[in-house]
Design a protein around this motif. Sequence first.
Motif, short mmCIF file in Angstrom:
data_model
loop_
_atom_site.label_atom_id
_atom_site.label_comp_id
_atom_site.label_asym_id
_atom_site.label_seq_id
_atom_site.Cartn_x
_atom_site.Cartn_y
_atom_site.Cartn_z
N ASP A 224 -12.96 -21.88 20.27
CA ASP A 224 -11.81 -22.77 20.40
C ASP A 224 -10.84 -22.49 19.25
O ASP A 224 -11.12 -22.85 18.10
CB ASP A 224 -12.27 -24.22 20.38
N PHE A 225 -9.69 -21.86 19.56
CA PHE A 225 -8.80 -21.47 18.47
C PHE A 225 -8.06 -22.67 17.86
O PHE A 225 -7.46 -22.55 16.80
CB PHE A 225 -7.82 -20.37 18.91
N SER A 226 -8.14 -23.84 18.51
CA SER A 226 -7.54 -25.02 17.90
C SER A 226 -8.39 -25.55 16.76
O SER A 226 -7.94 -26.40 15.97
CB SER A 226 -7.33 -26.13 18.96
N GLN A 227 -9.62 -25.05 16.64
CA GLN A 227 -10.53 -25.49 15.59
C GLN A 227 -10.56 -24.55 14.38
O GLN A 227 -11.36 -24.74 13.47
CB GLN A 227 -11.95 -25.61 16.16
N GLY A 228 -9.71 -23.54 14.39
CA GLY A 228 -9.67 -22.62 13.26
C GLY A 228 -9.36 -21.21 13.70
O GLY A 228 -9.40 -20.89 14.90
N ASN A 229 -9.06 -20.35 12.74
CA ASN A 229 -8.70 -18.96 13.01
C ASN A 229 -9.78 -18.30 13.86
O ASN A 229 -10.93 -18.20 13.44
CB ASN A 229 -8.53 -18.21 11.69
N PRO A 230 -9.43 -17.82 15.07
CA PRO A 230 -10.47 -17.27 15.96
C PRO A 230 -11.09 -15.99 15.42
O PRO A 230 -12.29 -15.77 15.60
CB PRO A 230 -9.73 -17.02 17.27
N ALA A 231 -10.31 -15.14 14.76
CA ALA A 231 -10.87 -13.90 14.20
C ALA A 231 -11.92 -14.23 13.15
O ALA A 231 -12.98 -13.59 13.09
CB ALA A 231 -9.76 -13.03 13.62
N GLU A 232 -11.65 -15.24 12.32
CA GLU A 232 -12.63 -15.63 11.30
C GLU A 232 -13.88 -16.22 11.95
O GLU A 232 -15.01 -15.93 11.50
CB GLU A 232 -12.00 -16.64 10.35
N GLN A 233 -13.70 -17.02 13.00
CA GLN A 233 -14.85 -17.59 13.69
C GLN A 233 -15.74 -16.48 14.27
O GLN A 233 -16.97 -16.56 14.21
CB GLN A 233 -14.40 -18.52 14.82
N ILE A 234 -15.11 -15.45 14.81
CA ILE A 234 -15.88 -14.36 15.42
C ILE A 234 -16.54 -13.51 14.36
O ILE A 234 -17.70 -13.10 14.50
CB ILE A 234 -14.96 -13.53 16.34
N ARG A 235 -15.85 -13.23 13.26
CA ARG A 235 -16.47 -12.44 12.19
C ARG A 235 -17.69 -13.15 11.62
O ARG A 235 -18.70 -12.51 11.27
CB ARG A 235 -15.45 -12.15 11.09
N GLU A 236 -17.64 -14.48 11.54
CA GLU A 236 -18.79 -15.24 11.03
C GLU A 236 -20.02 -15.05 11.92
O GLU A 236 -21.16 -15.17 11.45
CB GLU A 236 -18.44 -16.72 10.96
N GLY A 251 -1.16 -12.22 27.06
CA GLY A 251 0.18 -11.68 27.23
C GLY A 251 1.22 -12.41 26.40
O GLY A 251 0.91 -13.10 25.43
N TYR A 252 2.47 -12.29 26.83
CA TYR A 252 3.59 -12.66 25.97
C TYR A 252 3.84 -14.16 25.84
O TYR A 252 4.65 -14.58 25.01
CB TYR A 252 4.87 -11.97 26.45
N GLN A 253 3.17 -14.99 26.63
CA GLN A 253 3.36 -16.43 26.50
C GLN A 253 2.24 -17.09 25.70
O GLN A 253 1.89 -18.24 25.90
CB GLN A 253 3.50 -17.08 27.89
N ALA A 254 1.71 -16.35 24.73
CA ALA A 254 0.63 -16.86 23.89
C ALA A 254 1.10 -18.03 23.04
O ALA A 254 2.26 -18.10 22.61
CB ALA A 254 0.11 -15.74 22.99
N GLN A 255 0.18 -18.95 22.78
CA GLN A 255 0.48 -20.14 22.01
C GLN A 255 0.09 -19.97 20.55
O GLN A 255 -0.96 -19.41 20.23
CB GLN A 255 -0.27 -21.34 22.59
N ALA A 256 0.93 -20.48 19.66
CA ALA A 256 0.64 -20.45 18.23
C ALA A 256 -0.56 -21.34 17.93
O ALA A 256 -0.76 -22.38 18.58
CB ALA A 256 1.85 -20.91 17.43
N GLN A 257 -1.34 -20.95 16.94
CA GLN A 257 -2.51 -21.73 16.57
C GLN A 257 -2.09 -23.05 15.94
O GLN A 257 -1.31 -23.09 14.99
CB GLN A 257 -3.38 -20.96 15.59
N GLY A 258 -2.60 -24.15 16.49
CA GLY A 258 -2.35 -25.46 15.92
C GLY A 258 -0.95 -26.00 16.13
O GLY A 258 -0.60 -27.05 15.57
N GLU A 259 -0.14 -25.33 16.94
CA GLU A 259 1.23 -25.78 17.17
C GLU A 259 1.57 -25.66 18.65
O GLU A 259 1.05 -24.81 19.36
CB GLU A 259 2.22 -24.95 16.35
N ASP A 260 2.46 -26.53 19.09
CA ASP A 260 2.88 -26.50 20.48
C ASP A 260 4.13 -25.64 20.64
O ASP A 260 5.23 -26.13 20.94
CB ASP A 260 3.15 -27.93 20.97
N ARG A 261 3.98 -24.35 20.38
CA ARG A 261 5.08 -23.42 20.54
C ARG A 261 4.50 -22.04 20.84
O ARG A 261 3.32 -21.77 20.58
CB ARG A 261 5.94 -23.35 19.27
#
Length: 380
Positions: A224-236, A251-261
């Motif tokens: 869940d990328f809303s719970q923290g940086n997904p790359a860091e979660q996976i590396r752990e 694709g190109y309509q990706a959402q920013a982490q922790g923000e509604d944009r």
Amino acid sequence: MRAVVYKGPFEVAIEQVEDPRIQHPNDVLVRVTSTAICGSDLHMYEGRTAAEPGIVFGHENLGIVEETGDGVTTLSKGDRVVMPFNVACGFCKNCSAGYTGFCLTVNPGFAGGAYGYVAMGPYTGGQAEYVRVPYADFNCLKLPEGTEKETDFVLLADIFPTGYHGNELADVRPGDTVAVYGAGPVGLMAAYSAMLRGASKVFVVDRVAERLQKAQEIGTIPIDFSQGNPAEQIREQTGGQGTDKGIDAVGYQAQAQGEDREEPAIVLNSLVDTVRPTGALGVPGLYVPSDPGGPDEQAKKGMLMVAVGRLFEKGLRMGTGQCNVKRYNRHLRDMIIEDRAKPSFVVSHELPLDQASSAYEKFDKRIEGYTKVVLHPQAA
């Protein structure tokens, strides 16, 4: 005939449109029994492409052959068939090499054609009662008679091969660890395909709880990328190394982490962080040369800020482009027939064509469990 017609941003309607007809001896007419709404359709529905009002949507089509042109040799009235979303000739340089998603014949001046999609040629979509299929001997894949496994087979038109294609682009092999960004229909198909190909561990990144739950149900590890940086979660969870391979199914309509944009390059940059040095990235997620709704002037021109220096430094390989469905659909069909694959687990709703407008709205808003919708134009 009745068809799903684009009226403008966030609006489609069921309207009467001209019946298709045989235009060339190699054509067939197909009575559509199942047609799916694709995430790619939402780009047009939201007004994020140059699509003009009046286009009939639908590039994931299955049905029964109703009429054949005089030049058709392998198909007969009554055959049950599914068509790749790619319209292809079968004989140009790209088709001969297996790149049917980039046919040089069917859409002059552009490499590639598709049903019911902006800039992809004059081919009316199949979210309708009937559809014309050009170069039908090449483009139609025969299915077993009857109605069995209908919702599995309709996914051969696009998302099952596209998810598999993401694995091909990333060169996923038995024993690999894989990170899939996006748990929509294509992302789930990419994760499922990675499992079919023998991946040892598959991570699926998203923030929608229902999608992450579905990813977990097929044996993958939800992130869940809303719970923290997904790359860091996976590396752990990979001893600090990251995964061997990564797939962008967003694709190109990706959402920013922790923000509604939106942040169009965030998935590409996250994959560069996620995949270990000398690994590989597969990018079946859609990127466009222009985006009227882009968050900044560069994004509107299809120009994104990607960490190319980091990509180079890590020696990563990257494959991109839409799926060449013909390369995969026959053996994926046979896996379905032999119960080795059941991709229909992603289908959340089966509805008559008349409910398309409501289905588009709910699928676009990701509400009421809408993850993948199959429309049945012949249903009452």
